[in-house]
Design an enzyme around this catalytic site. Sequence first.
Site, PDB file in Angstrom:
ATOM      1  CG  HIS A 258      -1.976  -1.069   1.184  1.00  0.00           C
ATOM      2  ND1 HIS A 258      -3.191  -0.902   0.553  1.00  0.00           N
ATOM      3  CD2 HIS A 258      -1.990  -2.336   1.680  1.00  0.00           C
ATOM      4  CE1 HIS A 258      -3.911  -2.009   0.665  1.00  0.00           C
ATOM      5  NE2 HIS A 258      -3.200  -2.896   1.346  1.00  0.00           N
ATOM      6  CG  ASP A 330      -2.825  -4.405   4.940  1.00  0.00           C
ATOM      7  OD1 ASP A 330      -1.891  -3.578   5.020  1.00  0.00           O
ATOM      8  OD2 ASP A 330      -3.938  -4.122   4.473  1.00  0.00           O
ATOM      9  CD  GLU A 331      -5.701  -5.801   1.344  1.00  0.00           C
ATOM     10  OE1 GLU A 331      -6.860  -6.258   1.337  1.00  0.00           O
ATOM     11  OE2 GLU A 331      -5.423  -4.625   1.021  1.00  0.00           O
ATOM     12  CG  LEU A 332       3.008  -7.510   1.778  1.00  0.00           C
ATOM     13  CD1 LEU A 332       4.016  -8.171   2.698  1.00  0.00           C
ATOM     14  CD2 LEU A 332       3.616  -6.297   1.103  1.00  0.00           C
ATOM     15  CG  ASP A 380      -3.254  -9.309   5.880  1.00  0.00           C
ATOM     16  OD1 ASP A 380      -3.923  -8.904   6.857  1.00  0.00           O
ATOM     17  OD2 ASP A 380      -3.654  -9.224   4.713  1.00  0.00           O
TER      18      ASP A 380
END
Length: 570
Positions: A258, A330-332, A380
């Site tokens: 992000h 998060d959300e790699l 995550d």
Amino acid sequence: MATLKLLLVLLLHLLLSCNSQALLPINVWPIPTSVSWPSPIAATISPAFRISAPFANKHLRAAVKRHRPLLFSERYHPIVPPTLPLSPIPLLSLALHITDPLAPLHHDVDESYSLTISSSSGRANLSAATVWGAIRGLESFSQLSWGDPPRIATDLRISDRPVFPHRGLLLDTSRNYYPVEDIMRTIAAMGANKLNVFHWHITDSHSFPLVLPSEPNLAAAGSYGPDMQYSPEDVEKIVDFAMSYGVRVVPEIDTPGHTGSWAGAYPDIVTCANKFWLPNGAGDSSNRLALEPGTGQLNPLHPQTYQVLHNVLRDAASLFPDPFFHSGADELIPACWSSDPSILSFLSSGGTLSQLLHLFLSSSHPLLLSLNRTVVYWEDVLLDPTINVSSSFFSPATTILQTWNNGVNNTKRLVSAGYRVIVSSSDFYYLDCGHGDFVGNDSAYDVANDAGTSGESWCGPFKTWQRIYDYDIVEGLTEQERKLVIGGEVALWSEQADGTVVDGRVWPRTAAMAEALWSGNRDENGWKRSATATDRLMDWRYRMVGRGVRAEPIQPRWCRTHPGMCNLNA
């Protein structure tokens, strides 16, 4: 008839003399944990009414300065006016008594208070262990008043304390910008609902609005413009304002994912920045570069990454004094990192994506600890099936995990590993859900070619206040595991929200979570009390509107004036 009236009076007295589960003629939200009101009566508030707060710090002084005029300016008229006898003696004063006036506003600070209001003496007393408990008590005191000229409930006693120490709201100010005044209005409403953590998701791939002294180019190149930035002075103003409402401001600088907005100032340290998020189309999810438009992840192999990162973390920690610091993780997305030649070479030599995350966190996590911060990450970092680190990497003493997937199941996994947990389940606590998806050129909206989602957002449907209220964030946990759940946060992600709609998106649904985390969502018999909460939330919503918060209605006004007629079952 006389016998019937006597029975009704006795029933009213019985209800009001028991605990907080009773429906009071005048509403306090969140409902206090204990209320005793054996002889319901009210008193007018004297024009000479005063609040005394010896040894008050500046934040308590601000709260006192706010609440005294509120009693006379609010002129709140309940939809169903209370019918209470009026004492001949007006209320003259409220005295505050604080045991530890120097206790800082940190996690797990004592927020308890007790409040008594006497009709015979015309005096009220508010006792609290800390300034922050006194601020909670002042809010309850203000909600016991109504009318013009104002009157207030008397001869009652409230003893109150929260069930969970962490009760928060996440606001994303990267995807769309929120002016400072909208943030402050939101924080003021949080204080009125006895919420105590404003989780400021301040940066993301879409924009970097935070002006940092050591890295001014990040905001200069990464914000939506000079009029959509938060200066150090803005941050100081917001943090100080929040403290007068007993609200902590916890920043989130999401890394290493992000971070596309960092590329405007430092293109070399961001992989796949500003590329189309689905290079091979929606059917090839394995090669997507992000979970939504807005690509970019910091490169753990580039040496300049850590120079910039350390400046960002140090500056942010200096701007936000709270002991908690949220660092995302998060959300790699594998394809985003793999698109970089240096990372591709690393992987070809036997390295893994999880090792990249480990390398990155090995630099950022110790730095935050050296800044005396407890680090918060999204779940995550441990639970992502592809890119994660071992639980042995983080000490539960210095790290808190925030869960957003898979409801109580992921909460169970995290507390079983010994971590303190903040619950933000997208199935219950995401306020942005249910407004459809925001990506364009979406065939799901073509009725003749329905793709199966009917245009729904990924986390739909809309999370109603009752769904939020009824969620038990410690369901299925052992007694020891429950102690590790420090609380919860609702989240407003801002793909489709900004300051023009924030009030309605947040309120009164967030008020539902506020009560569930303050005094619980069950009555003394263990039954969910969302049915009895409906009328009280109706009243509180109208009161918030009167205070300048444009909260959404939850029912027609008619329902409040026709008790039981809008229920599903008679």
